[in-house]
Design an enzyme around this catalytic site. Structure first.
Site, mmCIF file in Angstrom:
data_model
loop_
_atom_site.group_PDB
_atom_site.id
_atom_site.type_symbol
_atom_site.label_atom_id
_atom_site.label_comp_id
_atom_site.label_asym_id
_atom_site.label_seq_id
_atom_site.Cartn_x
_atom_site.Cartn_y
_atom_site.Cartn_z
ATOM 1 N N TYR A 1 11.506 25.400 19.921
ATOM 2 C CA TYR A 1 11.557 25.374 18.322
ATOM 3 C C TYR A 1 10.123 25.720 17.979
ATOM 4 O O TYR A 1 9.820 26.430 16.953
ATOM 5 C CB TYR A 1 12.074 24.025 18.104
ATOM 6 C CG TYR A 1 12.074 23.613 16.423
ATOM 7 C CD1 TYR A 1 12.912 24.446 15.725
ATOM 8 C CD2 TYR A 1 11.036 22.952 15.876
ATOM 9 C CE1 TYR A 1 12.934 24.187 14.401
ATOM 10 C CE2 TYR A 1 11.116 22.513 14.589
ATOM 11 C CZ TYR A 1 12.138 23.410 13.778
ATOM 12 O OH TYR A 1 12.274 23.104 12.462
ATOM 13 N N LYS B 1 8.817 28.657 15.295
ATOM 14 C CA LYS B 1 8.303 28.454 14.496
ATOM 15 C C LYS B 1 6.754 28.787 14.161
ATOM 16 O O LYS B 1 6.053 29.286 13.163
ATOM 17 C CB LYS B 1 8.317 26.808 13.911
ATOM 18 C CG LYS B 1 9.500 26.518 13.673
ATOM 19 C CD LYS B 1 10.373 27.264 12.363
ATOM 20 C CE LYS B 1 11.581 26.839 12.149
ATOM 21 N NZ LYS B 1 12.245 27.756 10.854
#
Length: 258
Positions: free
Chosen positions: A162, A166
């Site tokens: 993740y 990002k």
């Protein structure tokens, strides 16, 4: 930038931050293409705000292109919000030390494909369409906002996939904004902290869990609300001097290791 009589695309628009952004853009006079995989919720929102629903898996470049075409057929496409994304939590090596229990490479790849590559695909296709718009008084033909996360900076244990996805969204903000400047298109990124979205579930246990999470926020000590994030997204879209920036909207939180 005036969004009256324009079209807009919001990915991941059927719920949470995406839905809040779609409602705000509609209130500003844009016809919003609600791009999502959740057909029932997406169609309901589109009807509510006078927009149109587009079934979009952001890893499918043809579906991304179809959403862009749908928007341009309505009115000049001047605003895009990339809110579609997924989370994943898994440690890089497993507790038993075997490769079988190590982080799933398939899961890592999927998170990157959706959160980073899917975002970039919408940016490149939408910006290409925006390039044909008539510029406004500032020479602006459109604006794009990508949603990242504070995990790009404060990634926790288990957030390798993740945070990498990002972090990639954050990292491409400046170079892509520089690429698009010649076309008069602005691009910025909003990095949410802990936001009260359906991901946490519903009911008494979910509310107790969210309240506990909120205690780690500097101030105010609660989860953010989708509309608070949407407010910043719309500011990035409409403020003509806001470009190539990454803005944290997180109540001042700095995430601990776990």
């Amino acid at each position: 930038m005036d969004l009256t009589s324009s079209s807009a695309i919001v990915t991941g628009a059927a719920s949470g931050i995406g839905a809040a952004c779609a409602r705000r853009l509609a209130a500003l006079g844009a016809t919003v293409v609600v791009a999502d995989l959740q057909t029932d919720k997406g169609e309901a929102l589109a009807e509510e705000i006078g927009g149109v629903f587009a079934l979009v898996d952001v890893t499918d470049t043809e579906q991304v292109g179809a959403a862009v075409r749908a928007a341009t057929e309505i009115a000049p496409l001047r605003a895009v919000v990339n809110s579609a994304g997924i989370g994943w939590a898994q440690r890089t090596i497993g507790r038993d030390g075997t490769l079988e229990s190590a982080h799933s490479l398939e899961a890592f790849t999927k998170v990157i494909q959706i959160n980073l590559i899917g975002t970039f695909d919408m940016v490149r296709q939408a910006a290409t369409a925006m390039n044909g718009n008539e510029p406004d008084a500032d020479g602006c033909r459109g604006a794009i906002v990508n949603l990242a996360s504070v995990a790009a900076f404060d990634g926790q244990i288990g957030q390798a996939a993740y945070s990498a996805s990002k972090g990639g969204v954050v990292g491409m903000t400046l170079p892509v904004a520089r690429d698009l400047a010649a076309a008069g298109i602005r691009l910025s990124t909003v990095a949410p902290g802990l936001v009260d979205t359906p991901i946490y579930g519903e009911g008494e246990q979910a509310e107790a869990f969210k309240a506990k999470l909120g205690e780690s926020v500097l101030f105010p000590k609660r989860l953010g609300r989708p509309d608070e994030l949407a407010s910043m997204v719309v500011e990035c879209l409409t403020n003509p001097y806001l470009n190539a920036e990454v803005v944290r909207v997180d109540g001042g939180i700095r995430m601990p290791p776990k």
